[in-house]
Design a protein around this motif. Structure first.
Motif, PDB file in Angstrom:
ATOM      1  N   PHE A 118      -0.847  -5.605   3.331  1.00 17.92           N
ATOM      2  CA  PHE A 118      -0.500  -4.819   2.144  1.00 17.92           C
ATOM      3  C   PHE A 118      -0.886  -5.542   0.857  1.00 17.92           C
ATOM      4  CE2 PHE A 118       1.711  -1.943   4.931  1.00 17.92           C
ATOM      5  CZ  PHE A 118       1.500  -0.733   4.303  1.00 17.92           C
ATOM      6  N   THR A 122      -3.223  -3.480  -1.575  1.00 19.72           N
ATOM      7  CA  THR A 122      -2.755  -3.266  -2.940  1.00 19.72           C
ATOM      8  C   THR A 122      -3.690  -3.909  -3.952  1.00 19.72           C
ATOM      9  OG1 THR A 122      -0.474  -3.168  -2.141  1.00 19.72           O
ATOM     10  CG2 THR A 122      -0.778  -3.516  -4.501  1.00 19.72           C
ATOM     11  N   PHE A 139      -4.620   1.498   2.799  1.00 17.68           N
ATOM     12  CA  PHE A 139      -3.169   1.513   3.013  1.00 17.68           C
ATOM     13  C   PHE A 139      -2.827   2.030   4.415  1.00 17.68           C
ATOM     14  CE2 PHE A 139      -3.233   1.411  -1.651  1.00 17.68           C
ATOM     15  CZ  PHE A 139      -2.338   0.379  -1.863  1.00 17.68           C
ATOM     16  N   THR A 164       5.940  -5.607   3.661  1.00 18.78           N
ATOM     17  CA  THR A 164       5.167  -4.703   2.806  1.00 18.78           C
ATOM     18  C   THR A 164       5.513  -4.933   1.344  1.00 18.78           C
ATOM     19  OG1 THR A 164       5.034  -3.036   4.554  1.00 18.78           O
ATOM     20  CG2 THR A 164       4.729  -2.263   2.289  1.00 18.78           C
TER      21      THR A 164
END
Length: 192
Positions: A118, A122, A139, A164
Motif C-alpha cells: 500500500f 499510494t 490498489f 494498510t
C-alpha cells in the motif's frame, strides 16, 4: 474492548482463511511470495526511467522511501512492540486454520506485506495518479497481496488493515516531503 475486538478479528480471520480451495493454494502462494513481484518492480522502474528521465531518480527515491518507512514501522517498531502472535503460531486456533506455507516469524501486527504494497500503491497514486489514472489498479494488486496473507494464515484481518494504514501514511509523509523539494515542484507543474 480489546478482547472483544481480538475475538471478532479471530472469527473473521477463521472465516476468511477457511474460504480456501486446493486449486487456489498455489495461486495464493505465488501472490504472497515477494520474489514473484520482482519482474513487476523491474518493469515499473524501467518505465519510470524511460518516461521521466531526469525526474526518475527523485520519483524512485520517493517511492522507495515510502516503502522503506512502511516496512520499518511495521517490522522494526510495531511487531516488536505489540508481540501479537501470527495466527499460525496461536495454539488455540491451530486445528481450525488452513495453513499453506511455513509460518514465518512469530509476530503478526502489523502486516509488512500490506504496509509495503500500500505504500507503493499510494506513492504511485499521489505522484502520478492525476497524470496516469490507470495507476488506480495498483490498489487492487495491493489488496490482493494483503488478502493473500490472511489466506496463508500469516495475518489476521486487523493486521492487514493496520498495515494498510501504515503504508498509506508512510507514502503520504514521504511524498509530501518530495513535493516540497525542487524536483517535486517541477513534477507537479509538469503534470498540469
Amino acid at each position: 474492548m480489546i478482547e472483544t475486538l481480538n475475538e471478532l478479528d479471530t472469527r473473521l480471520f477463521l472465516w476468511l482463511n477457511n474460504q480456501s480451495a486446493p486449486w487456489l493454494d498455489p495461486v495464493m502462494i505465488q501472490i504472497t511470495e515477494r520474489n514473484t513481484w520482482f519482474p513487476f518492480y523491474a518493469l515499473l522502474i524501467g518505465w519510470l526511467i524511460y518516461q521521466f528521465r531526469q525526474q526518475a531518480l527523485g520519483l524512485l527515491l520517493a517511492i522507495a522511501g515510502s516503502v522503506a518507512v512502511g516496512d520499518q514501522v511495521a517490522s522494526s517498531v510495531l511487531k516488536p512492540m505489540t508481540h501479537r502472535l501470527r495466527p499460525c503460531h496461536t495454539q488455540a486456533i491451530q486445528k481450525f486454520i488452513h495453513p499453506v506455507l511455513e509460518c514465518g516469524g512469530p509476530y503478526s501486527f502489523v502486516s509488512s506485506h500490506a504496509s509495503t504494497t500500500f505504500a507503493l500503491a499510494t506513492s504511485l497514486w499521489l505522484l502520478l495518479g492525476r497524470r496516469y489514472p490507470a495507476f488506480g489498479w495498483v490498489f487492487a494488486w495491493a489488496a490482493l497481496v494483503s488478502y493473500s496473507r490472511i489466506y496463508v494464515a500469516a495475518h489476521y484481518p486487523l493486521d492487514v488493515l493496520a498495515g494498510t494504514g501504515v503504508g498509506v501514511a508512510s507514502a503520504m509523509g514521504i511524498v509530501g516531503i518530495y513535493h516540497r523539494t525542487a524536483a517535486g515542484r517541477q513534477l507537479a507543474s509538469f503534470g498540469r
